[in-house]
Design an enzyme around this catalytic site. Structure first.
Site: not given
Ligand code: PEP
Ligand code: MG
Length: 837
Positions: A459, A696, A720, A767
């Site tokens: 922590h 993904e 993913d 993303c």
């Molecule tokens: C990803 O898989 O890159 C993504 C943005 O979705 P999450 O991380 O929420 O699975």
């Molecule tokens: Mg994802």
């Protein structure tokens, strides 16, 4: 049938071979923890009453019920093992709670095939739950048919007291579950379990490896040493046992906490091989220089014993209360500063201070003549020994939290003030610092922290990272032998403590730090402006957020929009599902926080590692390859409909874009598009919002061109996409360094996605976490990505990076990277082409 006043013969409720409890494939039933009983491996599909009586409890999911016989014996009938997971599917209840039933009456009809296929076992148990009043004598031990004599229940006392008819405290429910919490059931997950259990009147316990602990006791739960992916048994007894069980199952199967996102680094002590340098493990990066000052820990004198019991109890009570109130203040400040990790850590400390196991141990020692100080210290040390003895680093690190509380309470008991006399800019060395030490030290503006012991997932490490305070752990005892005040350099990113830096090195460190500070200020000053490459290619830098308050922070940091709102996190603390109106308000709040910028809202992505309390999903053998993301619409279409309806009611709708997770074929997209059009018509909307698809899974990347024909935009989820392309669990500690989205295989998929989208004039964003990695920015721009959705603190840096790039050169050079052999080679080439200073 009652044999005399109190004895009773139970008839077989099922037909099939009879088993003793010890042969039941379930630790808790087999151990007799639920009571004495017998089991049958059923060959028929209907559970019958083994005697006349009243149904005093029925599991909501229909897989179990309890009968009270006329002599007061209470008999639990539980069909199959782990059948609660079927959530009632395959069970037809033929009686209600409170019904009177006759011997042999049909109670529950069940789908034998389904249980056999989907559950651990069909073996069904018959348990006497008030065994203190009765004992069991098996009659049949081979195979029985429904109605044949099975057991005799004999009263222990001739006139056993009849329990009240309304007393259903013996109602209970039980299930097995695999622990999803990263690193196992350490302090924060254990605190979540405790909090969950406290929401119910039932008494709940966890059972693991032959030990049991009440869910009321944090140290008891931690002391079980339950690791990630360990399978535990949960039992709940009481009126609301089913609801308690469901909530606990959900809480145990959520993967939460910093540990869920940060590779678990065990601070094995590195070897010191360079003269004048101590080598440790980086807990929080940064480069600083300053005088090294050592902190000493509190030592207690010998306890003379024979204290006045009441006085000592009273002293301990008031010391505990004082520390609790200090921690409540800390929590309040953390809340105001939106320091979520700090809040979590100290909330767990507050719970530890109320832990029954600790308090009982300390009280017992005082009863035997100990001083409050020594009783408290010994109670803590005993629990530390349990945690350290488990041989699991993450649990051992939680002993540090206990030692923190030991020190705090001792200081109050000894009347010591707690203020370190340290000059600003000092580098602090200690055997091991605690979270509260860290807060004090950071308030005094120390420059860095060095510890002889400790781990990078402790922590303290989490807090140090949050505060940007350079910190190195596991430096070894030598760090405590450095003369007080010696000037040192702490190069935390590389885990180095330089003990004898010369003037030139000092000057260099100052120069590097000044340059970094200046660069950060410049980047921040430009953060609100849009970013384009030197040759004029505009790249939108949006933010990933999980709430409207994070959106507010992103907006203040210069986000060009929200590139990903993970809606599954909006209601993560809830026990009940949000209705359409609540959802609409939550989405609207995010839109409102973003001025006139657009917001991409992803439909709920549960399943796999993401679980919600209010949405228990069927247990799957491979959840990451199961009904997650958009696939959930297959089993719960009404949930997606509700979410889409809520989304269609935000205003202005043009600023809202909808994103679909885990799409793997065009039909999924077409289906949702049609549904969205129907809902727009129902709501009399003339325009539907833009609809995008997450890329993904490799299938989606390979089909990008076909998806782009029907989608308005594509957004690549590299987290993913790495997991599924490289066949490496994205949260696997041992593979953390290798699940690298700069792997050439991923770059090829990203290139293919951009090329496919371009054929239909669609834009592509990223993303996943790769978007926040400045080393990757030129490659992504070069491959054709036009939007990067990053974590809010990275916005200024990524925009600055873009402004220094030439998109044409990025395009040329990134093509060459597709032919490299590994992520490591790509990283090296990126550093060569577009160095990060
Ligand atoms: C990803 O898989 O890159 C993504 C943005 O979705 P999450 O991380 O929420 O699975
Ligand atoms: Mg994802």
């Amino acid at each position: 049938m009652p044999d005399n006043n109190n004895d009773l013969t139970l008839s077989a409720p099922l037909s099939g071979p009879v088993l003793t409890l010890g042969n039941v494939p379930d630790d808790v039933f087999a151990s007799g923890a639920m009571g004495d009983g017998i089991a049958i491996d059923p060959l028929n599909d209907c559970l019958h009453a083994p005697c006349a009586g009243v149904v005093i409890h029925v599991a909501r999911t229909g897989h179990a019920l309890t009968l009270r016989a006329d002599n007061g014996a209470e008999v639990l009938l539980h069909v199959g093992i782990d059948t609660v997971a079927l959530q009632g599917e395959g069970f037809a209840l033929l009686v209600k709670e409170g019904s009177r039933v006759s011997n042999g009456q049909a109670l529950v009809r069940f789908d034998l095939d389904r249980i056999a296929r989907q559950c651990k076992s069909l073996v069904s148990v018959i348990i006497l739950t008030n065994g203190e009043q009765f004992e069991l004598r098996p009659v049949a031990l081979n195979t029985v048919k429904v109605g044949e004599a099975l057991l005799r229940i004999v009263a222990r006392q001739p006139h056993a007291q009849q329990p009240s008819v309304n007393d259903s405290s013996q109602a209970h429910a039980s299930a097995r579950i695999r622990i999803a919490h990263r690193g196992g059931l350490h302090a924060r997950p254990a605190a979540l379990i405790r909090k969950t259990a406290q929401g119910f009147s039932s008494q709940s316990q966890l059972h693991f490896a032959g030990k049991s602990a009440s869910c009321d006791s944090l140290v008891g739960l931690m002391g079980l040493g339950i690791g990630e992916q360990d399978e535990v048994q949960v039992t709940c007894r009481g009126k609301d046992c089913d609801a308690a069980l469901q909530a606990l199952i959900a809480a145990l199967s959520i993967s939460t906490g910093e540990e869920a996102h940060t590779p678990v680094t065990v601070a094995a002590r590195p070897v010191n091989s360079e003269a004048g340098v101590l080598q440790g493990v980086c807990a929080a990066p940064g480069l600083v220089c300053g005088p090294l000052l050592r902190l000493n820990t509190l030592q207690l004198p010998q306890d003379p014993g024979n204290h006045v019991r009441d006085e000592q109890l009273q002293q301990l009570d008031s010391a505990l209360e004082q520390v609790r109130s200090e921690i409540r203040n800390t929590l309040e400040h953390a809340r105001q500063r939106r320091a979520a990790e700090e809040e979590d850590i100290f909330a767990a400390h507050l719970v530890l201070l109320e832990d029954p196991t600790l308090l009982e141990a300390a009280t017992a020692a005082i009863e035997q003549g100990s001083a409050a100080t020594h009783a408290w210290r010994d109670a803590i040390q005993a629990q530390c020994a349990v945690l350290l003895g488990l041989g699991k680093p993450l649990f051992a690190e939680r002993a540090n939290d206990l030692r923190d509380l030991q020190q705090r309470v001792l200081r109050v008991l000894l009347g010591e003030t707690w203020q370190f006399e340290l000059p600003a800019g000092a580098i602090v060395a200690a055997h091991e610092l605690t979270p509260s030490d860290l807060l004090q030290l950071s308030a005094q503006n120390v420059a860095g922290l060095c510890m002889a012991e400790g781990g990078a997932t402790s922590h303290v490490a989490i807090l140090a990272r949050g505060k940007g305070l350079p910190c190195v752990v596991a430096l070894g005892g030598e760090v405590l032998e450095v003369p007080q005040g010696q000037r040192v350099v702490l190069d935390a990113a590389n885990g180095r403590l330089e003990l004898t830096p010369d003037d030139a090195r000092h000057a260099q460190v100052h120069q590097i730090r000044d340059a970094q500070k200046q660069r950060r200020q410049q980047q921040q000053a430009q953060a609100q402006a849009a970013a384009s490459t030197r040759d004029g290619v505009g790249i939108e830098v949006a933010a990933n957020v999980a709430s409207s308050s994070e959106a507010q922070i992103a907006f203040e940091n210069g986000a060009d929009g929200v590139g990903l709102l993970r809606t599954e996190f909006l209601f993560v603390d809830r026990r009940t599902a949000p209705d359409e109106q609540e959802q609409r308000q939550a989405y609207q709040a995010v839109l409102d926080a973003m001025g006139d910028k657009s917001v991409i809202i992803r439909t709920i992505d549960v399943g796999g590692d993401k679980q919600l309390d209010y949405l228990p999903l069927p247990v799957e053998a491979n959840p990451v390859l199961g009904l997650r993301g958009i696939r959930m619409a297959q089993v719960r279409p009404e949930l997606l409909d509700q979410q889409l309806r809520a989304l269609l009611q935000v205003s202005p709708l043009q600023r809202c874009r909808i994103l679909l997770p885990m799409v793997s074929e065009v039909d999924e997209l077409l289906h949702i598009r049609r549904r969205l059009d129907e809902l727009c018509a129902e709501l009399e909307l003339t325009q539907r919002p833009e609809l995008g698809v997450m890329i993904e899974v490799p299938a989606a990347a390979l089909m990008a061109e076909l998806l782009a024909e029907h989608a308005d935009f594509l957004s690549i989820g590299t987290n993913d996409l790495s997991q599924y392309t490289l066949a490496m669990d994205r949260d696997h500690a041992g593979l953390a360094a290798r699940v690298d989205a700069l792997h050439p295989a991923l770059l090829r998929l990203i290139a293919q996605t951009c090329a496919g989208a371009a054929k239909h004039g669609r834009w592509v964003g990223v993303c996943g976490a790769l978007a926040s990695d400045p080393l990757a920015t030129p490659v992504l721009v070069g491959l054709g990505v036009r939007e990067l959705s990053v974590s809010p603190p990275q916005i200024a840096e990524i925009k600055d990076r873009i402004r220094h790039l030439d998109a044409t050169q990025c395009r040329q050079l990134s093509q060459g990277l597709l032919n490299l052999g590994s992520a490591g080679a790509v990283r090296q080439a990126c550093q060569h082409h577009w160095p990060l200073s």
